[in-house]
Enzyme design. Structure first.
Site, short mmCIF file in Angstrom:
data_model
loop_
_atom_site.label_atom_id
_atom_site.label_comp_id
_atom_site.label_asym_id
_atom_site.label_seq_id
_atom_site.Cartn_x
_atom_site.Cartn_y
_atom_site.Cartn_z
N ARG A 171 0.73 -1.23 -0.06
CA ARG A 171 -0.10 0.10 0.04
C ARG A 171 1.05 1.23 0.16
O ARG A 171 0.56 2.22 -0.64
CB ARG A 171 -0.96 -0.06 1.25
CG ARG A 171 -2.09 -0.64 1.02
CD ARG A 171 -1.98 -2.19 0.47
NE ARG A 171 -3.36 -2.83 0.52
CZ ARG A 171 -3.89 -3.80 1.41
NH1 ARG A 171 -3.22 -3.82 2.35
NH2 ARG A 171 -4.99 -4.22 0.90
N ASP A 200 0.19 -6.85 -3.13
CA ASP A 200 -1.15 -6.48 -3.08
C ASP A 200 -1.51 -5.66 -4.27
O ASP A 200 -0.83 -5.49 -5.08
CB ASP A 200 -1.40 -5.72 -1.77
CG ASP A 200 -2.74 -6.11 -1.11
OD1 ASP A 200 -3.88 -5.86 -1.46
OD2 ASP A 200 -2.73 -6.45 0.05
N HIS A 274 -6.59 -9.75 -3.79
CA HIS A 274 -5.30 -8.76 -3.45
C HIS A 274 -4.22 -9.07 -4.57
O HIS A 274 -2.89 -8.59 -4.55
CB HIS A 274 -4.83 -9.01 -2.24
CG HIS A 274 -5.77 -8.73 -1.02
ND1 HIS A 274 -5.73 -7.25 -0.68
CD2 HIS A 274 -6.71 -9.19 -0.38
CE1 HIS A 274 -6.76 -7.27 0.30
NE2 HIS A 274 -7.38 -8.33 0.59
N ASP A 338 -6.57 -14.05 1.54
CA ASP A 338 -7.79 -13.43 2.21
C ASP A 338 -8.68 -12.72 1.21
O ASP A 338 -8.21 -12.25 0.13
CB ASP A 338 -7.35 -12.34 3.12
CG ASP A 338 -6.37 -11.56 2.65
OD1 ASP A 338 -5.54 -12.01 1.72
OD2 ASP A 338 -6.48 -10.56 2.68
N GLU A 339 -9.91 -12.56 1.41
CA GLU A 339 -10.76 -11.69 0.85
C GLU A 339 -10.78 -11.84 -0.66
O GLU A 339 -10.80 -10.68 -1.59
CB GLU A 339 -10.47 -10.06 1.23
CG GLU A 339 -10.42 -9.80 2.75
CD GLU A 339 -9.99 -8.45 3.34
OE1 GLU A 339 -10.72 -7.94 4.09
OE2 GLU A 339 -8.96 -7.85 2.41
N TRP A 405 -7.19 -13.55 11.92
CA TRP A 405 -7.19 -12.16 12.10
C TRP A 405 -8.82 -11.70 12.25
O TRP A 405 -8.89 -10.84 12.75
CB TRP A 405 -6.89 -11.44 10.64
CG TRP A 405 -7.64 -11.50 9.52
CD1 TRP A 405 -7.81 -12.87 8.71
CD2 TRP A 405 -8.51 -10.71 8.76
NE1 TRP A 405 -8.61 -12.37 7.55
CE2 TRP A 405 -9.05 -11.20 7.78
CE3 TRP A 405 -8.58 -9.31 9.43
CZ2 TRP A 405 -9.91 -10.47 7.00
CZ3 TRP A 405 -9.65 -8.52 8.63
CH2 TRP A 405 -10.13 -9.05 7.61
N TYR A 430 -4.33 -5.22 15.34
CA TYR A 430 -3.96 -4.38 14.14
C TYR A 430 -3.39 -2.90 14.51
O TYR A 430 -4.26 -2.05 14.83
CB TYR A 430 -5.40 -4.43 13.39
CG TYR A 430 -5.56 -5.44 12.41
CD1 TYR A 430 -4.96 -6.82 12.80
CD2 TYR A 430 -6.33 -5.39 11.15
CE1 TYR A 430 -5.13 -7.73 11.57
CE2 TYR A 430 -6.24 -6.30 10.20
CZ TYR A 430 -5.81 -7.66 10.55
OH TYR A 430 -5.77 -8.61 9.61
N ASP A 432 -2.88 -0.75 12.30
CA ASP A 432 -3.48 0.39 11.48
C ASP A 432 -4.49 1.04 12.08
O ASP A 432 -5.00 2.21 11.68
CB ASP A 432 -3.69 -0.03 10.08
CG ASP A 432 -4.64 -1.06 10.34
OD1 ASP A 432 -4.70 -2.17 11.05
OD2 ASP A 432 -5.30 -1.40 9.18
N TRP A 479 -0.80 -2.83 8.39
CA TRP A 479 -1.36 -2.36 7.20
C TRP A 479 -1.27 -0.87 6.82
O TRP A 479 -1.32 -0.12 7.74
CB TRP A 479 -2.85 -2.68 6.97
CG TRP A 479 -3.26 -4.24 7.18
CD1 TRP A 479 -3.69 -4.66 8.46
CD2 TRP A 479 -2.67 -5.32 6.55
NE1 TRP A 479 -3.83 -5.97 8.28
CE2 TRP A 479 -3.13 -6.25 7.28
CE3 TRP A 479 -2.17 -5.45 5.09
CZ2 TRP A 479 -2.92 -7.66 6.68
CZ3 TRP A 479 -2.05 -6.64 4.84
CH2 TRP A 479 -2.35 -7.94 5.38
N THR A 480 -0.70 -0.55 5.60
CA THR A 480 -0.31 0.86 5.48
C THR A 480 -1.03 1.76 4.41
O THR A 480 -0.38 2.78 3.98
CB THR A 480 1.10 0.71 4.85
OG1 THR A 480 1.35 -0.20 3.75
CG2 THR A 480 2.05 0.08 5.94
#
Ligand SMILES: [Zn+2]
Length: 624
Positions: A171, A200, A274, A338-339, A405, A430, A432, A479-480
C-alpha cells in the site's frame, strides 16, 4: 573514588536524591518483563575500559557481541573492545556447556555482580536476547562517566515461539533501509518474526526474474496523496511514478540483516485475491482479462482475483514461489488467501469449467482448490503454507498453518483439527487502527477502527482456543493504506508493539497494565535517542458526550492511564492548570458552548496534547 562513596551515591540516586551528577544509574524498566528477576546488592561499574569477552573461535557469538557493542556505543557513547582472552571486569557472553532445559533455544540468564556481567544461554539467540535486556539497563544518555548497573540475577525465556510483526510494503513502499530499521527496532523487544506483506493491489514489491513485468509494471502507480480511498484514478496518459521494489540482492541483504538479529522473515505473496498488481502486469491472469492500472488507492471495479480456471496462472505461480522459496530460508511462505471476491469466478466460464472438471460444489471449494494447488507448489519447493483464516473456507489444505485475523474463531477451528495457528485478531493486533482520541489521531484505517495500547495489552493468544498447544504465538499487523511514510509506520507501531511483545514473551500471570505503563514510559527516551517516532496517545483521554438524568447532555473523559490531571475549557482558550480540573464525574456544558478544549497534566506539567473538539461532533458520535 572509594567504593563506599560510590555506594552511598548510588543509594542517593536510587532513592531519588541528587547523588553524584556524573554517575549514570540504571533502573530496571524492562519490556518485555523477564520471567524472573532477583535484585541483589551492589552495582557493576561499566566504563569505557570494560571489555566484552567471548569464547575463542565462535563467530556467531562474536557477531552477537559485536551488535551489542555497537548498540551500547549508540546508547551510552561507550565503545567497548571485544576479546577472547582472560579478563576481569568484563561483560561475558558464553554458551552453556550443558543445555539448561528451562531456557530452551531463546532463553538466557543474565547475571550482574560487582565483578562482572555474564550472559549465558543454550543458543546464540538466547545471548542476543540477554544482550537486549542488558541494553535496557543502560540509561540512554551518552556519557564519559561510569555507568552503574544494578546487581541482578535474571532468568528469562519466551512464552511463545512466534512473536511477529507484519509490515505491508504494498500500500506504501518502504525502502530497504527503512525495512532494516523496522527489523532492528522490533528485535530490541525480542520479536523474532518479520512477516513481509510484499504484494497487493497497490504494488508488487519483489523482483521475480522469470516474470519481469511484475516489477516493471506492477511496482508502479500514479502518485496520490491525502486520504486513501478517495484518490482519483489515473488521468489520460498519466505516468506511474510512485512505487518501488526490492531486487533479489536487496532481499538477500535484508534476510541476512534479520538473521543477524534472530529475526526470521516470512514473505507473503497474496493470492488469489489482492492480486491487482499481478493482473496489471499480466492482464490475461484475471477472469475478465482486462487491462487495469495498479491501484493507488482509488475506488475501482477492477477484477483483482486471479482466475482459478486459467492453468497458466499456476505455471506463473510456480515461477514466483520457486524464486521466493530460494530467497527466504524460512520454512513458511504466507500465501494470503484472504478476501478473494468470488463474484468474477461466478461469471467466468474458465472458472466454472474448472469447478465442473474438479467436481467442486461452489466458489468456496474453488478457493480451497486454488490454495491446495499453491500448497503443492510450496511443498515441491520445500516450504509450508500459511494463510489468513479465509483459507479455511471450502476445506483447509493439509499441513497449512492459519493466521487468525477475523477474531479468534478461525484459529480455534484450525487448532481443533490439528493445524498450527498464529493469533492476530484485529481488535488487539491491528496496528493500523487508531490508537487514541480520534480528533488527534484522525486517519486510522478507513476511519473505522480503534485500538488503544490498553486494548492491545489485553490480547491473550490462547483465549477461547480448545487446543491451545497448537497456538504458535501471535502477531501485530501494520497495514499501510493510511501510512504514507516511514515516520508514520513507526508512530503506528510504537509503543503499542511493546504491549504485544510483552504478551508474547512474558508469563501470563505477571501481566499488569498499571505496572506495565511506567516500563513503557521508560522506553520513550530510548525511542527519542534512537530517533524512532512513537505515539504518546496514552496521555490523551477519550472524550465523550453522555446523556444523564432528564436527558441532559454532559461530558466525560476516560484516561487510558492513571495519575493524569485533565484541565479543560469551553471558551476556546488554552486550559492551563488554573482552569477547571476534571473530577471523574460528568461535567456540565455551559450555555452557548461550541467546543471543548482539554489537555492532560502530570505533576503540574502538560504531558498530553491539546484536544480541541466540536460539541456537535461529540453529539454525532453518540449515535454511533
Ligand atoms: Zn476465472
Amino acid at each position: 573514588m572509594p567504593r563506599l562513596l560510590i555506594l552511598i551515591f548510588f543509594l542517593c540516586y536510587w532513592f531519588g536524591g541528587k547523588g553524584n551528577p556524573t554517575l549514570q544509574q540504571s533502573k530496571l524498566s524492562l519490556v518485555p518483563q523477564p520471567v524472573e528477576i532477583k535484585v541483589q546488592n551492589g552495582i557493576f561499574l561499566l566504563s569505557g575500559k570494560t571489555m566484552i569477552s567471548v569464547p575463542v573461535g565462535n563467530n556467531e557469538i562474536r557477531e552477537v557481541a559485536k551488535l551489542f557493542a555497537d548498540e551500547l556505543a549508540s546508547v551510552s557513547g561507550k565503545k567497548l573492545e571485544i576479546t577472547s582472552g582472560e579478563t576481569k571486569q568484563a561483560i561475558e557472553f558464553k554458551l552453556n556447556t550443558q543445555a539448561n532445559p528451562v531456557l530452551g533455544d531463546e532463553g538466557y540468564t543474565l547475571s550482574v555482580s560487582k565483578r562482572n556481567i555474564s550472559i549465558s544461554a543454550n543458543k546464540p539467540a538466547g545471548l542476543f536476547y540477554g544482550a537486549q535486556t542488558l541494553l535496557q539497563m543502560v540509561p540512554p544518555v551518552s556519557t564519559t562517566a561510569p555507568i552503574a548497573i544494578a546487581a541482578v540475577q535474571i532468568t528469562d525465556y519466551p512464552r511463545f515461539a512466534w512473536r511477529g510483526l507484519m509490515l505491508d510494503v504494498s500500500r506504501h513502499f518502504f525502502t530497504k533501509n527503512e525495512v532494516k530499521r523496522y527489523i532492528d527496532q522490533m528485535s530490541k523487544y525480542k520479536y523474532n518474526i518479520f512477516h513481509w506483506h510484499l504484494t497487493d493491489n497497490q504494488g508488487w514489491r519483489i523482483e521475480i526474474k522469470g516474470l519481469p513485468r511484475l516489477t516493471e509494471v506492477g511496482a508502479w502507480r500514479v502518485p496520490r496523496t491525502g486520504s486513501f480511498g478517495a484518490f482519483a484514478p489515473p488521468a489520460e496518459g498519466e505516468e506511474n511514478t510512485d512505487g518501488g521494489f526490492y531486487t533479489q540482492d536487496d532481499i538477500r541483504e535484508i534476510v541476512k540483516y534479520a538473521q543477524d538479529r534472530f529475526v526470521t522473515i516470512v514473505p507473503e505473496i497474496d493470492v488469489p485475491g489482492h492480486s491487482l498488481a499481478f493482473i496489471a502486469s499480466y492482464p490475461e491472469s484475471s477472469c475478465t482479462q482486462r487491462q487495469y492500472p495498479v491501484n493507488a488507492g482509488f475506488g475501482t471495479d477492477a477484477d483483482v482475483v486471479l482466475c482459478a480456471g486459467n492453468e497458466d496462472n499456476f505455471k506463473k505461480l510456480e515461477i514466483v514461489f520457486s524464486e521466493v522459496a530460494s530467497l527466504f530460508p524460512c520454512k513458511y511462505i504466507h500465501i494470503g488467501g484472504d478476501e478473494a471476491d468470488k463474484a468474477f469466478w461466478k461469471k467466468c466460464p474458465q472458472c466454472q469449467e474448472r469447478m465442473k472438471a474438479e467436481n467442486l460444489k461452489n466458489e468456496e471449494e474453488l478457493q480451497s482448490y486454488f490454495i491446495k494447488r499453491v500448497s503443492k507448489i510450496l511443498a515441491a519447493n520445500g516450504k509450508k503454507l500459511i494463510g489468513w483464516d479465509e483459507i479455511l473456507e471450502g476445506g483447509l489444505a493439509d499441513d497449512a498453518t492459519v493466521m487468525s485475523w477475523r477474531g479468534t474463531e478461525g484459529g480455534n477451528t484450525a487448532a481443533k483439527t490439528g493445524h498450527h495457528v498464529i493469533m492476530t485478531p484485529n481488535q488487539y493486533c491491528y496496528l493500523d487502527h487508531t490508537q487514541g482520541e480520534n480528533v488527534i489521531e484522525r486517519y486510522g484505517i478507513l476511519f473505522c477502527c480503534f485500538m488503544r495500547m490498553r486494548e492491545a495489552y489485553k490480547f491473550e493468544p490462547t483465549e477461547g482456543v480448545d487446543n491451545p498447544s497448537y497456538v504458535l504465538g501471535g502477531q501485530g499487523n501494520l497495514w499501510t493504506e493510511m501510512v504514507p511514510n516511514y515516520r508514520r509506520a513507526e508512530y503506528m507501531t510504537w509503543p503499542r508493539a511493546l504491549a504485544l511483545a510483552e504478551t508474547l514473551w512474558s508469563p501470563k500471570a505477571d501481566r499488569s497494565w498499571d505496572e506495565f505503563v511506567p516500563r513503557v514510559e521508560a522506553q520513550f527516551p530510548r525511542f527519542d535517542q534512537a530517533e524512532v517516532n512513537y505515539a504518546t496517545s496514552i496521555y490523551d483521554p477519550d472524550i465523550a458526550m453522555v446523556k444523564v438524568e432528564n436527558d441532559e447532555l454532559k461530558i466525560v473523559f476516560t484516561p487510558e492511564i492513571k495519575g493524569l490531571d485533565i484541565y479543560y475549557s469551553f471558551d476556546c482558550t488554552f486550559p492551563d492548570k488554573f482552569y477547571p480540573k476534571y473530577q471523574d464525574k460528568p461535567i456540565d456544558i455551559p450555555k452557548g458552548a461550541s467546543e471543548i478544549w482539554a489537555i492532560s497534566y502530570r505533576n503540574g506539567k502538560p504531558i498530553g496534547r491539546l484536544l480541541v473538539i466540536r460539541l456537535d461532533e461529540l453529539k454525532a458520535r453518540m449515535g454511533k
